[in-house]
Scaffold this motif. Sequence first.
Motif, PDB file in Angstrom:
ATOM      1  N   LYS A   1       0.987  34.709  59.599  1.00 43.89           N
ATOM      2  CA  LYS A   1      -0.251  34.203  59.007  1.00 43.89           C
ATOM      3  C   LYS A   1      -1.256  35.307  58.713  1.00 43.89           C
ATOM      4  CE  LYS A   1      -0.726  29.438  60.683  1.00 43.89           C
ATOM      5  NZ  LYS A   1      -1.540  28.546  61.553  1.00 43.89           N
ATOM      6  N   THR A   2      -1.091  36.477  59.315  1.00 38.43           N
ATOM      7  CA  THR A   2      -2.097  37.522  59.155  1.00 38.43           C
ATOM      8  C   THR A   2      -2.154  38.009  57.717  1.00 38.43           C
ATOM      9  OG1 THR A   2      -0.521  39.247  59.799  1.00 38.43           O
ATOM     10  CG2 THR A   2      -1.873  38.293  61.539  1.00 38.43           C
ATOM     11  N   ASP A   3      -3.260  38.644  57.383  1.00 33.27           N
ATOM     12  CA  ASP A   3      -3.477  39.164  56.033  1.00 33.27           C
ATOM     13  C   ASP A   3      -2.330  40.112  55.660  1.00 33.27           C
ATOM     14  OD1 ASP A   3      -4.354  40.622  53.779  1.00 33.27           O
ATOM     15  OD2 ASP A   3      -6.442  40.301  54.333  1.00 33.27           O
ATOM     16  N   PRO A   4      -1.698  39.903  54.500  1.00 35.90           N
ATOM     17  CA  PRO A   4      -0.592  40.782  54.099  1.00 35.90           C
ATOM     18  C   PRO A   4      -0.967  42.258  54.060  1.00 35.90           C
ATOM     19  CG  PRO A   4      -0.655  38.840  52.698  1.00 35.90           C
ATOM     20  CD  PRO A   4      -1.895  38.794  53.553  1.00 35.90           C
ATOM     21  N   THR A   5      -2.257  42.560  53.850  1.00 30.25           N
ATOM     22  CA  THR A   5      -2.663  43.968  53.837  1.00 30.25           C
ATOM     23  C   THR A   5      -2.609  44.577  55.224  1.00 30.25           C
ATOM     24  OG1 THR A   5      -5.019  43.427  54.132  1.00 30.25           O
ATOM     25  CG2 THR A   5      -4.179  43.542  51.870  1.00 30.25           C
ATOM     26  N   GLN A   6      -2.511  43.742  56.257  1.00 35.08           N
ATOM     27  CA  GLN A   6      -2.418  44.217  57.630  1.00 35.08           C
ATOM     28  C   GLN A   6      -0.981  44.183  58.134  1.00 35.08           C
ATOM     29  OE1 GLN A   6      -5.234  45.587  59.004  1.00 35.08           O
ATOM     30  NE2 GLN A   6      -5.916  45.145  56.911  1.00 35.08           N
ATOM     31  N   GLN A   7      -0.030  43.987  57.221  1.00 33.72           N
ATOM     32  CA  GLN A   7       1.377  43.992  57.571  1.00 33.72           C
ATOM     33  C   GLN A   7       2.113  45.050  56.753  1.00 33.72           C
ATOM     34  OE1 GLN A   7       3.438  40.159  57.732  1.00 33.72           O
ATOM     35  NE2 GLN A   7       1.484  39.110  57.451  1.00 33.72           N
TER      36      GLN A   7
ATOM     37  N   TYR B   1      12.340  43.391  53.612  1.00 31.68           N
ATOM     38  CA  TYR B   1      11.713  44.249  52.611  1.00 31.68           C
ATOM     39  C   TYR B   1      10.367  43.696  52.125  1.00 31.68           C
ATOM     40  CZ  TYR B   1      16.029  46.974  52.147  1.00 31.68           C
ATOM     41  OH  TYR B   1      17.115  47.793  52.384  1.00 31.68           O
ATOM     42  N   GLY B   2       9.955  42.544  52.582  1.00 33.92           N
ATOM     43  CA  GLY B   2       8.713  41.943  52.102  1.00 33.92           C
ATOM     44  C   GLY B   2       7.813  41.508  53.241  1.00 33.92           C
ATOM     45  N   VAL B   3       6.634  41.028  52.899  1.00 35.70           N
ATOM     46  CA  VAL B   3       5.670  40.535  53.893  1.00 35.70           C
ATOM     47  C   VAL B   3       5.198  39.118  53.565  1.00 35.70           C
ATOM     48  CG1 VAL B   3       4.873  42.843  54.539  1.00 35.70           C
ATOM     49  CG2 VAL B   3       3.702  41.609  52.695  1.00 35.70           C
ATOM     50  N   GLU B   4       5.853  38.466  52.616  1.00 32.07           N
ATOM     51  CA  GLU B   4       5.460  37.097  52.298  1.00 32.07           C
ATOM     52  C   GLU B   4       5.826  36.166  53.456  1.00 32.07           C
ATOM     53  OE1 GLU B   4       5.742  36.458  47.525  1.00 32.07           O
ATOM     54  OE2 GLU B   4       7.642  36.620  48.600  1.00 32.07           O
TER      55      GLU B   4
ATOM     56  N   LYS C   1       4.963  27.527  48.709  1.00 32.61           N
ATOM     57  CA  LYS C   1       3.617  28.104  48.597  1.00 32.61           C
ATOM     58  C   LYS C   1       3.538  29.520  49.157  1.00 32.61           C
ATOM     59  CE  LYS C   1       0.405  25.332  50.124  1.00 32.61           C
ATOM     60  NZ  LYS C   1      -0.239  24.335  51.008  1.00 32.61           N
ATOM     61  N   GLY C   2       4.412  29.833  50.126  1.00 33.72           N
ATOM     62  CA  GLY C   2       4.341  31.138  50.777  1.00 33.72           C
ATOM     63  C   GLY C   2       5.047  32.238  50.011  1.00 33.72           C
TER      64      GLY C   2
ATOM     65  N   ASP D   1       7.538  28.241  59.299  1.00 34.29           N
ATOM     66  CA  ASP D   1       6.552  27.748  58.336  1.00 34.29           C
ATOM     67  C   ASP D   1       5.164  27.904  58.935  1.00 34.29           C
ATOM     68  OD1 ASP D   1       4.875  26.071  56.667  1.00 34.29           O
ATOM     69  OD2 ASP D   1       6.713  25.116  55.945  1.00 34.29           O
ATOM     70  N   ILE D   2       4.275  28.563  58.181  1.00 34.43           N
ATOM     71  CA  ILE D   2       2.962  28.908  58.740  1.00 34.43           C
ATOM     72  C   ILE D   2       1.943  27.779  58.635  1.00 34.43           C
ATOM     73  CG2 ILE D   2       3.308  31.352  58.263  1.00 34.43           C
ATOM     74  CD1 ILE D   2       1.292  31.034  55.925  1.00 34.43           C
ATOM     75  N   GLU D   3       2.275  26.701  57.936  1.00 35.60           N
ATOM     76  CA  GLU D   3       1.299  25.612  57.748  1.00 35.60           C
ATOM     77  C   GLU D   3       2.028  24.279  57.883  1.00 35.60           C
ATOM     78  OE1 GLU D   3      -2.033  24.085  54.485  1.00 35.60           O
ATOM     79  OE2 GLU D   3      -0.836  25.876  54.081  1.00 35.60           O
ATOM     80  N   ALA D   4       1.940  23.693  59.065  1.00 31.19           N
ATOM     81  CA  ALA D   4       2.657  22.445  59.324  1.00 31.19           C
ATOM     82  C   ALA D   4       1.925  21.225  58.794  1.00 31.19           C
ATOM     83  CB  ALA D   4       2.893  22.293  60.825  1.00 31.19           C
ATOM     84  N   GLU D   5       0.648  21.351  58.448  1.00 26.83           N
ATOM     85  CA  GLU D   5      -0.158  20.203  58.048  1.00 26.83           C
ATOM     86  C   GLU D   5       0.340  19.539  56.782  1.00 26.83           C
ATOM     87  OE1 GLU D   5      -1.303  23.128  58.891  1.00 26.83           O
ATOM     88  OE2 GLU D   5      -2.373  22.749  60.773  1.00 26.83           O
ATOM     89  N   ASP D   6       1.011  20.316  55.905  1.00 29.92           N
ATOM     90  CA  ASP D   6       1.481  19.737  54.648  1.00 29.92           C
ATOM     91  C   ASP D   6       2.991  19.491  54.657  1.00 29.92           C
ATOM     92  OD1 ASP D   6       2.433  22.312  54.498  1.00 29.92           O
ATOM     93  OD2 ASP D   6       1.202  22.907  52.787  1.00 29.92           O
TER      94      ASP D   6
END
Length: 781
Positions: free
Chosen positions: A480-486, A566-569, A675-676, A733-738
Motif C-alpha cells: 500500500k505504500t507510495d510507489p516512490t518509496q518502493q 521487476y515492478g512495484v504495482e 485497479k492496482g 489485494d490491498i483494498e478489500a472494501e470493493d
Amino acid sequence: MRNTLKLLFGVLIAQSTPLLAQQTPTNPYNGNKRFEQLETVLPTPNTYRTASGSPGKEYWQQRADYDIKAELDDVERKITGSETITYFNNSPDELQYLWLQLDQNLFQKDAIGNNTKTGGINGQASFAQFKDLSDPKKYGYNILSVKDAKGSPLKHTINNTMMRIDLPTPLKSGTSISFSIDWNYLITEYYGRSGYEYFAKDGNVNYFIAHWFPRMAVYNDVYGWQHKQFLGQGEFTLTFGNYKVALTVPNDHVVGASGELQNPNSVLSAEQLKRWEKAKTATRPVLLVSQEEAEKAEKGKPTGKKTWIYKADNVRDFAFASSRKFIWDAMQVDVEGKKVWAMSLYPKEGNPLWGQYSTMVVAHTLRSYSKHTVAYPYPVAYSCHSVAGGGMEYPMISFNGGRPEADGTYSEAVKAGMIGVIIHEVGHNFFPMIINSDERQWSWMDEGLNTFCQYLAEQEWDRNFPSRRGEAQYIVPYMKTDPTQQVPIMTNSENIMAFGPNAYAKPATALNILRETVMGRELFDAAFKEYARRWAFKQPYPADFFRTMEDASGVDLDWFWKGWFYGVEPVNQSLETVEWYGIDNLSPEKKNEKAKAETEAKRQTISNIRNKKDIQKTVVEENPDMRDFYNTYDRFATSEADKKRFDQTMANLNEEEKKLVDSNKNFYVLNVKNKGGLPMPVIVQANYEDGTNEVFRFPAEIWRLNDKEIKKVIPTDKKVAKWTLDPFMEIADIEAEDNTFPREPEQPSRFQVFKGQRPSQPNPMQEAQKKSGSAVQGAKN
C-alpha cells in the motif's frame, strides 16, 4: 433483478459464455505487455547457464582452500592471525591478479560505508550513535604481510574493503597458486553481523567472530571479479573451499565454529567427553557444559590458553563463537538418513528459553529444509545466543537473538521471535551457504527464499505459529505504500529501500502465492526442490531461478516475475457489478403463466389495494354483460399453434440441450477491474441463498487480452446472495472494501454518551465541544 436469456428458435444452446457477447480484447502490444515473455530482460543462455535454468555443460567455478591459525586476545579484544590460501583457477581465463575481501575495513573512519551514512540527530539519539563518531580506536585490518609460497612479498593494493594482489606471472586456466597473509584487527562491539557483547555485571565478554580474515572474492562467468565494496547492507559473495582452522583462546573458553572439532580430547574434560558420547543417541539435548560450570568459569580467571582445531570441507566461509560464559548442549539427529550434530551455545542470560528450545529448533529446521530443498550435507549445525535481537548466519553456525527478562520470564512474542530467528538463521545454511547465491548483488535470492522456507518450517513447528512473513495478507501494508518509496525486488542489495519488506517479506510472499494459488503445491514443490538440487554448491543468479521454476513445472511464469520482481504495482481487484440472467425456455404454458403473474403483480399498487376497500363494486362487476375476452384470464390461454411451434423446436434439441432448457440455471456476469495494475488470478466465492458456498478460480491469464477490466460469466444451479473476491486473502489485494457484491455497508460512526460524570473529572462532552465546536464528537469505529 434477474434478466432473462431467451433461446431463439433454431439456435443451439451452449453452457456458458457463448450465451453472451464475447468481450472485446485490447491489443496486447498496445499498452498491455504484462504477459510478454522475459526474453529481452534475462541474459542470453550459453554453455555455462542454459535456457532451462540448469548449469551448462561448461559451467565452472573457482575454489579456495584455507589453512588459518589465529589467536583471540580477550584483554585487548583483538584477533591476530596468519593464513595460507590455495586458489584454484578453474575458469577458462588467465588471471593477472586476484581480489580479496577485507570486510573489517567497513569500520575504518574513511570507509565508504561510514562516509555515506545519512541521517540527523534528534532528542532520542543513542549513546552508541555518538560513540561510533568519536571512538578513537583504529578499526579495520592491519595487513602485516602478503607473501608467495616461497616467502617472497607479493605486491598488493588496498581499495577500501577490497585488496588486489598482483601476480608476478599470470595464473593460467587449470592451475593453482598458494600465498600467505598475516594480519590483525580490533574487534568491534556486536553490530548485527559480528563482534562482541560485554556483560557489565560479571565483566565477561561473548565473542561472535565472522568476516574476520581476508577472503577470496568471487570470480565467475557472470561478473568476472565480484568486488563491489562492502557498505554494510549487501552481504557476502564467496567461493567454496576446504578449511582447517586452529583457534587459540583463553583456556576457560568454550568455542563453537563452522565444521567438526578435530581435537576434543585436548579441549574437553573426561566428564564432558562422556556427555559427548551420550548426546550421540539422545532424543533431547544433553548438556556438554552445564549452567553451573559456566557460572563457575565466569567467576574465575584463565590460567593459560587452549587451541581448538576445526575442519570444514566444501564451505564458502568460516565463523566461530567463543566465551567462558557459554552453556553448551547437543544431540545427534537423523536428517535424511544421516547423523548430524544439532548444538547450541548460550550464556545463562538466555535461559530458560534457550535450554528448552534452541537445539530442538535447530534439529527441526534441518529436517524441514532438507525436505523442501536438498539433504543437509554438513556434520553439524550450531545456534549461538548473541545480543537480544536479530541474527546472522555462517556455514554450520549462526548467531541468534531472543532473550528473556533478567528474572527468566518472557512474553509469547519473545519466544516466537527467538524460534523464528533460529529457524531463519539455521535455514541460511541452505540459502546461501549451499545454494550459493550472490548476496552482494541480489539479497532476495538468499533472504527471500530463506524467509519462505522459514515460514514453512514455522508452521510445521507449531500449528498457527505467529509467523510475521509468508502469507499474502502480511505484505499488504507494504504494497500500500507510495510507489516512490518502493523499489523492485530486482534491485541491487545496497540500493534497497525498506530492506525487510523488500528483500525478505515480498519475495517470500510471492513464493507462497506461487505455491498456494498460481501453481499449486505439487508443481511448486517439485520445481523448487529441482532448483535446489541443480544449484547446490554452485552459484545461481535470478535467471537461473526463474527459468528452473518454469522448466520443472511447465508453467509460464514470466508475467509473475515481471509483476512481482521487476515492478512495484500492487494487487487491487474490484468487483464492480454483477448481472444476473436466467433461461426462459418460452414454452407456451410457462410464457402465459408468467404473463398472468406479471399482470397481477402490476396491479398491486397502493391505489388498487385501497380501491378494493373503498370501491364496493365497479360498473362491470354490477353489469356482467359488459365483460368480454379482455376482462378474463382467457387471453392467457395457450393456443394450439403455439404448442405446435414449441414442440417442433424442442424436437430439434439433443438431450443435453433439453436438460439445460429445463434446468432453471442462473448465469452471473461478474465485472472485475484491475485497479492496482499487477495481474493476478481471480478467485471468487459465491455465497448461496441456502447458506452454502462455492469457490471459482480463474488463472491470471484471464487478463491477457485486457489488463484493465474483464467480464466473466459464471453459471450456478442455485441463487447467489453475495459474491466475494479473494475470499481467503491469498493474492495480497490491498483494498478489500470493493471485493464484495452487493457491497458490504460501511461501519457506522460511533459516539459516546456520558452520564453521571464525576465532578473531579473533566467533562468529555465539554472537551469535545472545545476542540470541535460540536455538541457530540463522532469517531469512526
